[in-house]
Design a protein around this motif. Sequence first.
Motif, PDB file in Angstrom:
ATOM      1  N   GLU A   3       0.836  -1.206   0.000  1.00 46.69           N
ATOM      2  CA  GLU A   3       0.000   0.000   0.000  1.00 46.69           C
ATOM      3  C   GLU A   3       0.863   1.245   0.000  1.00 46.69           C
ATOM      4  O   GLU A   3       0.585   2.232  -0.688  1.00 46.69           O
ATOM      5  N   ARG A   4       1.888   1.182   0.765  1.00 43.47           N
ATOM      6  CA  ARG A   4       2.803   2.322   0.856  1.00 43.47           C
ATOM      7  C   ARG A   4       3.471   2.568  -0.501  1.00 43.47           C
ATOM      8  O   ARG A   4       3.582   3.719  -0.943  1.00 43.47           O
ATOM      9  N   ILE A   5       3.894   1.520  -1.171  1.00 42.34           N
ATOM     10  CA  ILE A   5       4.529   1.621  -2.478  1.00 42.34           C
ATOM     11  C   ILE A   5       3.524   2.169  -3.490  1.00 42.34           C
ATOM     12  O   ILE A   5       3.857   3.051  -4.290  1.00 42.34           O
ATOM     13  N   LYS A   6       2.276   1.666  -3.462  1.00 43.59           N
ATOM     14  CA  LYS A   6       1.237   2.147  -4.370  1.00 43.59           C
ATOM     15  C   LYS A   6       0.986   3.646  -4.145  1.00 43.59           C
ATOM     16  O   LYS A   6       0.852   4.421  -5.085  1.00 43.59           O
ATOM     17  N   THR A   7       0.921   4.025  -2.898  1.00 42.74           N
ATOM     18  CA  THR A   7       0.689   5.427  -2.555  1.00 42.74           C
ATOM     19  C   THR A   7       1.844   6.294  -3.069  1.00 42.74           C
ATOM     20  O   THR A   7       1.636   7.369  -3.654  1.00 42.74           O
ATOM     21  N   LEU A   8       3.050   5.820  -2.843  1.00 40.38           N
ATOM     22  CA  LEU A   8       4.228   6.556  -3.322  1.00 40.38           C
ATOM     23  C   LEU A   8       4.249   6.641  -4.846  1.00 40.38           C
ATOM     24  O   LEU A   8       4.588   7.694  -5.416  1.00 40.38           O
ATOM     25  N   LEU A   9       3.870   5.559  -5.512  1.00 38.89           N
ATOM     26  CA  LEU A   9       3.823   5.563  -6.976  1.00 38.89           C
ATOM     27  C   LEU A   9       2.767   6.546  -7.480  1.00 38.89           C
ATOM     28  O   LEU A   9       2.980   7.264  -8.468  1.00 38.89           O
ATOM     29  N   LYS A  10       1.615   6.581  -6.801  1.00 43.29           N
ATOM     30  CA  LYS A  10       0.550   7.524  -7.181  1.00 43.29           C
ATOM     31  C   LYS A  10       1.042   8.956  -6.993  1.00 43.29           C
ATOM     32  O   LYS A  10       0.823   9.828  -7.840  1.00 43.29           O
ATOM     33  N   LYS A  11       1.726   9.197  -5.852  1.00 44.61           N
ATOM     34  CA  LYS A  11       2.247  10.530  -5.588  1.00 44.61           C
ATOM     35  C   LYS A  11       3.292  10.902  -6.646  1.00 44.61           C
ATOM     36  O   LYS A  11       3.342  12.033  -7.114  1.00 44.61           O
ATOM     37  N   GLU A  12       4.132   9.923  -6.975  1.00 49.13           N
ATOM     38  CA  GLU A  12       5.173  10.177  -7.981  1.00 49.13           C
ATOM     39  C   GLU A  12       4.536  10.480  -9.325  1.00 49.13           C
ATOM     40  O   GLU A  12       4.952  11.399 -10.033  1.00 49.13           O
ATOM     41  N   LYS A  13       3.498   9.725  -9.679  1.00 50.49           N
ATOM     42  CA  LYS A  13       2.807   9.944 -10.940  1.00 50.49           C
ATOM     43  C   LYS A  13       2.171  11.328 -10.948  1.00 50.49           C
ATOM     44  O   LYS A  13       2.254  12.067 -11.924  1.00 50.49           O
ATOM     45  N   HIS A  14       1.526  11.669  -9.816  1.00 47.58           N
ATOM     46  CA  HIS A  14       0.891  12.974  -9.697  1.00 47.58           C
ATOM     47  C   HIS A  14       1.961  14.078  -9.798  1.00 47.58           C
ATOM     48  O   HIS A  14       1.789  15.080 -10.504  1.00 47.58           O
ATOM     49  N   SER A  15       3.079  13.885  -9.132  1.00 50.79           N
ATOM     50  CA  SER A  15       4.176  14.854  -9.179  1.00 50.79           C
ATOM     51  C   SER A  15       4.732  14.952 -10.593  1.00 50.79           C
ATOM     52  O   SER A  15       5.052  16.041 -11.077  1.00 50.79           O
ATOM     53  N   SER A  16       4.845  13.852 -11.261  1.00 50.70           N
ATOM     54  CA  SER A  16       5.350  13.819 -12.628  1.00 50.70           C
ATOM     55  C   SER A  16       4.394  14.569 -13.561  1.00 50.70           C
ATOM     56  O   SER A  16       4.826  15.333 -14.428  1.00 50.70           O
ATOM     57  N   GLU A  17       3.093  14.373 -13.368  1.00 47.17           N
ATOM     58  CA  GLU A  17       2.094  15.083 -14.175  1.00 47.17           C
ATOM     59  C   GLU A  17       2.172  16.587 -13.914  1.00 47.17           C
ATOM     60  O   GLU A  17       2.109  17.394 -14.837  1.00 47.17           O
ATOM     61  N   GLN A  18       2.326  16.937 -12.649  1.00 45.70           N
ATOM     62  CA  GLN A  18       2.455  18.353 -12.308  1.00 45.70           C
ATOM     63  C   GLN A  18       3.723  18.938 -12.936  1.00 45.70           C
ATOM     64  O   GLN A  18       3.720  20.053 -13.453  1.00 45.70           O
ATOM     65  N   LEU A  19       4.786  18.168 -12.858  1.00 48.02           N
ATOM     66  CA  LEU A  19       6.050  18.609 -13.442  1.00 48.02           C
ATOM     67  C   LEU A  19       5.906  18.791 -14.944  1.00 48.02           C
ATOM     68  O   LEU A  19       6.383  19.787 -15.506  1.00 48.02           O
ATOM     69  N   ASN A  20       5.232  17.878 -15.625  1.00 49.49           N
ATOM     70  CA  ASN A  20       4.998  18.002 -17.066  1.00 49.49           C
ATOM     71  C   ASN A  20       4.165  19.247 -17.376  1.00 49.49           C
ATOM     72  O   ASN A  20       4.430  19.953 -18.357  1.00 49.49           O
ATOM     73  N   GLU A  21       3.135  19.491 -16.534  1.00 50.05           N
ATOM     74  CA  GLU A  21       2.279  20.669 -16.732  1.00 50.05           C
ATOM     75  C   GLU A  21       3.087  21.955 -16.569  1.00 50.05           C
ATOM     76  O   GLU A  21       3.001  22.869 -17.380  1.00 50.05           O
ATOM     77  N   VAL A  22       3.907  21.999 -15.524  1.00 54.14           N
ATOM     78  CA  VAL A  22       4.754  23.172 -15.287  1.00 54.14           C
ATOM     79  C   VAL A  22       5.751  23.329 -16.443  1.00 54.14           C
ATOM     80  O   VAL A  22       6.006  24.441 -16.917  1.00 54.14           O
ATOM     81  N   SER A  23       6.284  22.228 -16.914  1.00 59.29           N
ATOM     82  CA  SER A  23       7.225  22.264 -18.028  1.00 59.29           C
ATOM     83  C   SER A  23       6.562  22.827 -19.276  1.00 59.29           C
ATOM     84  O   SER A  23       7.145  23.654 -19.988  1.00 59.29           O
ATOM     85  N   LYS A  24       5.312  22.392 -19.554  1.00 61.37           N
ATOM     86  CA  LYS A  24       4.574  22.921 -20.706  1.00 61.37           C
ATOM     87  C   LYS A  24       4.347  24.419 -20.561  1.00 61.37           C
ATOM     88  O   LYS A  24       4.496  25.182 -21.506  1.00 61.37           O
ATOM     89  N   GLU A  25       3.972  24.838 -19.340  1.00 62.44           N
ATOM     90  CA  GLU A  25       3.738  26.259 -19.098  1.00 62.44           C
ATOM     91  C   GLU A  25       5.016  27.070 -19.297  1.00 62.44           C
ATOM     92  O   GLU A  25       4.992  28.159 -19.880  1.00 62.44           O
ATOM     93  N   LEU A  26       6.117  26.509 -18.810  1.00 59.67           N
ATOM     94  CA  LEU A  26       7.400  27.191 -18.972  1.00 59.67           C
ATOM     95  C   LEU A  26       7.787  27.307 -20.455  1.00 59.67           C
ATOM     96  O   LEU A  26       8.272  28.352 -20.900  1.00 59.67           O
ATOM     97  N   LYS A  27       7.544  26.231 -21.210  1.00 58.82           N
ATOM     98  CA  LYS A  27       7.842  26.264 -22.643  1.00 58.82           C
ATOM     99  C   LYS A  27       6.995  27.308 -23.348  1.00 58.82           C
ATOM    100  O   LYS A  27       7.479  28.055 -24.206  1.00 58.82           O
ATOM    101  N   GLU A  28       5.703  27.390 -22.981  1.00 55.26           N
ATOM    102  CA  GLU A  28       4.805  28.383 -23.570  1.00 55.26           C
ATOM    103  C   GLU A  28       5.255  29.795 -23.194  1.00 55.26           C
ATOM    104  O   GLU A  28       5.266  30.697 -24.029  1.00 55.26           O
TER     105      GLU A  28
END
Length: 117
Positions: A3-28
């Motif tokens: 459960e802990r690993i799943k939670t961490l993976l979800k957080k990592e995925k969420h963080s990765s999505e946020q990072l991609n969104e911020v990256s897109k905004e920065l590129k724009e």
Amino acid sequence: LEERIKTLLKKEKHSSEQLNEVSKELKEEKRRHQALVTDYESENSKLRGLLALERSERQLEKLRLELRIELAEQIATDLADKNLDLKSKLSAITSSQDGLTHSATLLVHATPAHENN
């Protein structure tokens, strides 16, 4: 632990999505910034061209004025030279006339009175 690993993976995925969104905004944002820089450089180039043109026009006007002054001075010199030449010719004519008048006077006085009539 799973459960802990799943939670961490979800957080990592969420963080990765946020990072991609911020990256897109920065590129724009970078693209917008570059467009502004390009516009600025274009306007700056146009203004420099206009400034150079204005300087050239001022130089041309200055040269025109210098040529007019030079021409006026040349005309004044030519007129002064002609004036001196005319004065010299007039003086020669007057001198000639005076000589002729004197000669005529001498002739009249030298001629007997009955020949004058």
